[in-house]
Design a protein around this motif. Structure first.
Motif, short mmCIF file in Angstrom:
data_model
loop_
_atom_site.label_atom_id
_atom_site.label_comp_id
_atom_site.label_asym_id
_atom_site.label_seq_id
_atom_site.Cartn_x
_atom_site.Cartn_y
_atom_site.Cartn_z
N VAL A 112 8.83 1.23 -7.44
CA VAL A 112 9.05 2.60 -6.97
C VAL A 112 8.26 2.77 -5.67
N PRO A 113 8.88 2.61 -4.53
CA PRO A 113 8.15 2.71 -3.25
C PRO A 113 7.51 4.10 -3.10
N GLY A 114 6.33 4.09 -2.54
CA GLY A 114 5.64 5.34 -2.26
C GLY A 114 5.18 6.09 -3.50
N ALA A 115 5.02 5.40 -4.62
CA ALA A 115 4.60 6.07 -5.86
C ALA A 115 3.30 5.46 -6.34
N SER A 116 2.47 6.28 -6.98
CA SER A 116 1.16 5.81 -7.40
C SER A 116 0.65 6.64 -8.57
N GLU A 152 -7.94 13.52 -17.11
CA GLU A 152 -7.42 14.04 -15.85
C GLU A 152 -6.72 12.94 -15.10
N GLY A 153 -5.71 13.32 -14.34
CA GLY A 153 -4.98 12.34 -13.55
C GLY A 153 -3.57 12.79 -13.27
N ASN A 154 -2.86 11.99 -12.48
CA ASN A 154 -1.52 12.35 -12.05
C ASN A 154 -0.70 11.10 -11.78
N ILE A 155 0.61 11.30 -11.77
CA ILE A 155 1.57 10.32 -11.24
C ILE A 155 2.33 11.03 -10.12
N ILE A 156 2.44 10.38 -8.98
CA ILE A 156 3.14 10.96 -7.83
C ILE A 156 4.27 10.03 -7.41
N LEU A 157 5.47 10.59 -7.30
CA LEU A 157 6.62 9.88 -6.78
C LEU A 157 7.02 10.59 -5.49
N ARG A 158 6.50 10.10 -4.38
CA ARG A 158 6.62 10.81 -3.11
C ARG A 158 8.07 10.91 -2.65
N ALA A 159 8.84 9.82 -2.76
CA ALA A 159 10.21 9.81 -2.23
C ALA A 159 11.07 10.86 -2.92
N SER A 160 10.92 11.00 -4.24
CA SER A 160 11.74 11.96 -4.98
C SER A 160 11.05 13.30 -5.16
N ARG A 161 9.83 13.45 -4.60
CA ARG A 161 9.07 14.70 -4.64
C ARG A 161 8.87 15.17 -6.08
N GLN A 162 8.46 14.23 -6.94
CA GLN A 162 8.16 14.54 -8.33
C GLN A 162 6.69 14.25 -8.60
N ALA A 163 6.13 14.96 -9.57
CA ALA A 163 4.74 14.73 -9.95
C ALA A 163 4.57 15.01 -11.43
N TYR A 164 3.60 14.33 -12.03
CA TYR A 164 3.23 14.52 -13.43
C TYR A 164 1.71 14.66 -13.49
N ARG A 165 1.25 15.45 -14.45
CA ARG A 165 -0.18 15.63 -14.62
C ARG A 165 -0.58 15.33 -16.06
N TYR A 166 -1.74 14.66 -16.20
CA TYR A 166 -2.33 14.38 -17.51
C TYR A 166 -3.34 15.47 -17.87
N ALA A 173 0.85 -1.19 0.00
CA ALA A 173 0.00 0.00 0.00
C ALA A 173 0.88 1.23 0.00
N ALA A 174 0.65 2.11 -0.95
CA ALA A 174 1.43 3.35 -1.05
C ALA A 174 0.48 4.53 -1.00
N LEU A 175 0.97 5.62 -0.52
CA LEU A 175 0.14 6.80 -0.37
C LEU A 175 -0.03 7.48 -1.71
N LEU A 176 -1.27 7.51 -2.17
CA LEU A 176 -1.58 8.21 -3.41
C LEU A 176 -1.95 9.65 -3.07
N LEU A 177 -1.14 10.58 -3.46
CA LEU A 177 -1.36 11.98 -3.15
C LEU A 177 -1.50 12.73 -4.45
N VAL A 178 -2.66 12.54 -5.08
CA VAL A 178 -2.87 13.00 -6.44
C VAL A 178 -4.06 13.91 -6.49
N GLY A 179 -4.00 15.00 -7.20
CA GLY A 179 -5.16 15.85 -7.45
C GLY A 179 -5.61 15.68 -8.88
N LEU A 180 -6.92 15.67 -9.12
CA LEU A 180 -7.43 15.45 -10.46
C LEU A 180 -7.55 16.71 -11.28
#
Length: 820
Positions: A96-100, A111-125, A11-18
């Motif tokens: 990729v631990p902690g990524a969703s 709409e959607g996102n990719i979150i890589l929490r450990a490296s503090r990166q994010a992508y948006r669709y 289980a990884a924390l999904l911290l994504v905004g739509l």
């Protein structure tokens, strides 16, 4: 087709905004978009890859490319086949631990996102004008509440004794009938599969195990933060469920230890998710009222589009407050450590975010808006303070930065004293009071500065006459370095005070201007020429008058209340060329009425009619049996109540009860000053001012907010009560309506809650033999009676939490909790 895939994945924390959040100062710009092809091509790719996984009886994986040379493997935990051209997938990133990730394509929407929490990166669709899907790198702070921790040294509050078996959470509402709703969910929540949380998997959030006292304290804090807006902060699941999904937000309060949502965090939320129409909640992992309440307001603020308040130098994501004053912090920073927290626009030094919190939350994006103004912003419309002997009182809300509420009172002269207070705990409104004379001249300004001192007390020695009290929000210190401006100084206030009451009546007529010459004091009543002459007032001989707060005088140019009329709601030093009426009213009065001011009734009714939102009957009355009228409208008069919200298009029953004068006449009701008319009704002479007739109109009204008015076309009328009923819905109990009770716990509701004096009960089923008992927290009965006798009088009860027990012979007992 809905499918949940769960194969022991971490289980990884999904911290994504739509959808996009508002950019914050000094944060990096979005990267260039990488083209993934058309929407149809991407949907086909996803479906092919999912099908391949299903064929091999494994958890499906999809390729998530973010650049020509970079792609992630997304393991799908939840999938919906939306349409032939749509797809929704949620999952985590393999290796990729902690990524969703989360991606929804339906119609033309991407709409959607990719979150890589450990490296503090994010992508948006997103999708461009050609229908191609783009993915781009974005600042992680634009889409996720990241690293919002608990206060330093925070310890989990021990569960309340017997919490597992305690009754349902006490039902509280901050603004029944508001456009939007915030639920503080403290008693456990079963998160369904398919949300962005927990990588799309279901999750059972345990109860916060809070006492009723702590639930109420947290509710008070969050309610005051959102008081300026048309938002009902509630603890009641049934109230929450009555709102549309895109006009409500659930904030789950649950222990954070071991949570697969955000283990160790103080709270988390998707930015802008209030409007997404999918019931995705936000989360708080603290049950302490102060810490948990600050976190709840913070996280709900994210769902309404707000970003973090931090600083550039020193670099920090969450500003903890002004160091010198030790009293203030922004809600979207970390408000744990300060007694006063406000919505902000980044006025402190080195702020990394100057967005206008109030404008964003009240804007059209979320359709919430501000609540209606409750008192006039000028002396000319001042509300009369309620008087009981020498005592004066009122209450109100400063709901906008520029709002100033005015009140009027009269005195026989001497010392006047006032206490103006915000809420007892967790207040936001820093109060400044100003006192004006009858001509609008400033007598004094009263403000208690510094250190979180929000309330004001003052005394003044005044001569006889009418005065005005202005209540406003104010600043403290320097907002750049050691304080705050009046920007977020908003919220509830109450006024209590004393002023020597004018003697001999509530209004005094003077023969000459400037309150000189022969003076005659009059109590409430109707005075034709004979009655005036009997008291020493001659025909056409009134030049000035004083009017106590809470009363008004209607002057008539002819006998028996006919001819031109002028309503005077405050003392008037000279009726020559009077600005309140047309022409000269000096030496013109032949008959008059002294009345309780209809303005206070108007505001009372306005507040009650807001409950049309809930589909209830709403009604205002004093004595429906005919003992007292609630106001008077003469030919050409128009009583209006602003901001009445009809939430759904449908059929409504409009009713009002009037008594006419000797000649009868024509009366009508309408919306928006006659733009929507309900037709005229001829009222025959009723044979006396307390012989009532009821006007009823069944009308179709489109959803929206209107100003509701009653207009006297011809003739004059006493107004006894007004009622609006949403057809096919519950009726709200009132002073002359039957009190309803039900054996169904889902149908029995209490209003208002918390309550001051009268507790109303409304349900669907009439039970004339229903009985009630009121139990205190020790289970001792402190009140009982028959519901059919009217609203339950709880004025004598001390403050606290109570249980109302309703019983009907042969039916199960029903219990509800309320706060006094």
């Amino acid at each position: 087709m809905n499918k949940l895939y769960a194969n022991g994945l971490t289980a990884a924390l999904l911290l994504v905004g739509l959808s996009a959040a508002h950019a914050q100062g000094q944060r990096p710009a979005d990267g260039p978009g990488y083209d993934l092809g058309t929407r149809q091509e991407l949907v086909q790719q996803l479906e092919t890859q999912v099908a391949a996984g299903l064929a091999q009886r494994t958890a499906p994986t999809v390729t998530l490319r973010v650049a020509a040379s970079q792609a992630f493997s997304g393991r799908v935990n939840y999938r919906e086949d939306l349409t032939k051209t749509g797809e929704y997938v949620v999952g985590d990133l393999a290796g990729v631990p902690g990524a969703s990730f989360q991606l929804r394509i339906v119609g033309e929407t991407v709409e959607g996102n990719i979150i890589l929490r450990a490296s503090r990166q994010a992508y948006r669709y997103s999708a461009d004008a050609r229908g191609h899907v783009l993915v781009r790198a974005v600042d992680i702070n634009k889409v996720v509440c990241i690293d919002y921790n608990k206060p330093v040294g925070y310890r989990e509050v021990a569960p309340a004794a017997g919490a597992a078996n305690r009754a349902a959470v006490v039902s509280l509402q901050s603004y029944p009938g508001a456009r939007g709703c915030i639920l503080l969910d403290t008693d456990g929540y079963a998160l369904p599969a398919g949300t962005g949380w927990n990588n799309g998997n279901a999750y059972n959030a345990p109860s916060a195990s809070m006492t009723d006292a702590n639930v109420q304290a947290m509710w008070e804090l969050v309610s005051e933060d959102f008081r300026p807006f048309s938002l009902n902060v509630t603890t009641d699941e049934n109230v929450f469920n009555a709102y549309p999904k895109n006009m409500r937000m659930r904030c789950v309060i649950s222990p954070g230890s071991g949570s697969t949502i955000a283990n160790g965090a103080g709270g988390v939320a998707f930015l802008t998710s209030f409007k997404t129409n999918d019931d995705t909640p936000c989360w708080v992992f603290m049950s302490d009222p102060k810490s948990g309440g600050e976190a709840a307001s913070h996280e709900v603020g994210h769902t309404l589009g707000l970003s973090h308040d931090g600083r550039i130098s020193p670099s920090e994501g969450y500003y903890t407050g002004q160091d010198n004053s030790g009293a203030w912090a922004p809600i979207m920073g970390a408000g744990y450590y300060k007694p006063v927290t406000h919505w902000s626009r980044g006025e402190y030094n080195s702020a990394n975010n100057q967005e206008d919190d109030l404008a964003i939350m009240s804007g059209t994006t979320y359709n919430v808006g501000y609540r209606p103004d409750d008192h006039s912003n000028a002396i000319s419309g001042a509300t009369n303070l309620a008087r009981n002997g020498n005592g004066l009182s009122a209450n109100g809300i400063i709901e906008r930065t520029a709002d100033q509420d005015y009140f009027a009172f009269s005195t026989a002269g001497g010392t006047v004293s006032f206490n103006v207070n915000t809420v007892g705990r967790y207040g936001d409104l820093d109060i400044v009071a100003r006192l004006f004379n009858s001509g609008g001249g400033l007598i004094g300004t009263y403000d208690t500065q510094g250190g979180g001192n929000l309330n004001v007390s003052f005394s003044a020695s005044l001569g006889a006459g009418t005065y005005y009290l202005q209540i406003d929000g104010t600043s403290s210190g320097n907002p750049a370095t050691d304080g705050y401006s009046d920007y977020g100084s908003l919220g509830t206030f109450s006024i209590s005070g004393s002023a020597p009451a004018p003697s001999g009546g509530v209004a005094t007529m003077y023969r000459d201007c400037n309150y000189t010459g022969t003076a005659v004091a009059l109590p409430v009543g109707d005075y034709n020429l004979a009655a005036l002459q009997a008291r020493g007032i001659l025909n056409d001989d009134v030049s000035s008058l004083t009017v106590n707060g809470g009363y008004q005088v209607v002057l008539y140019e002819n006998d028996n209340f006919s001819g031109g009329a002028l309503t005077v709601t405050a003392s008037n030093s000279c009726l020559v060329n009077n600005p309140l009426g047309t022409g000269n009213w000096n030496d013109k009065t032949t008959s008059l009425r002294v009345q309780t001011a209809t303005a206070s009734f108007s505001r009372q009714l306005e507040a009650e009619l807001a409950n049309v939102n809930n589909g209830m009957t709403v009604e205002a009355c004093s004595d429906a049996g005919g003992g007292q009228d609630m106001g008077y409208i003469d030919a050409g008069d128009y009583l209006v109540w602003n901001g009445i919200n009809f939430p759904t298009t449908g059929t409504y029953l409009i009713e009002y009860r009037v008594a006419s004068g000797a000649s009868g006449g024509t009366i009508s009701a309408d919306l928006n000053a006659g733009s929507i008319q309900f037709g005229n009704t001829a009222i025959p002479a009723t044979g006396g001012w307390q012989n009532w007739t009821t006007v009823s109109k069944t009308v179709t009204i489109n959803a929206g907010t209107y100003n509701f008015g009653i207009y006297a076309q011809t003739g004059g009328y006493n107004l006894n009560w007004v009622r609006i009923t949403k057809q096919g819905a519950n009726r709200m109990a009132s002073a002359n309506a039957e009190i309803l009770a039900s054996s169904s716990p889902k149908q029995l509701e209490l209003y208002p809650n918390p309550v001051a004096d009268k507790l109303y009960i409304h349900t669907e089923t009439v039970a004339t033999d229903a009985q009630y008992r009121i139990l205190n927290t020790y289970g001792k009965a402190v009140g009982s009676g028959a519901l059919s006798t009217g609203p339950v009088d709880v004025a004598a009860l001390p403050t606290g939490v109570y249980t109302l027990v309703v019983s009907v012979p042969g039916q199960p007992t029903v219990t509800r909790r309320f706060v006094k």
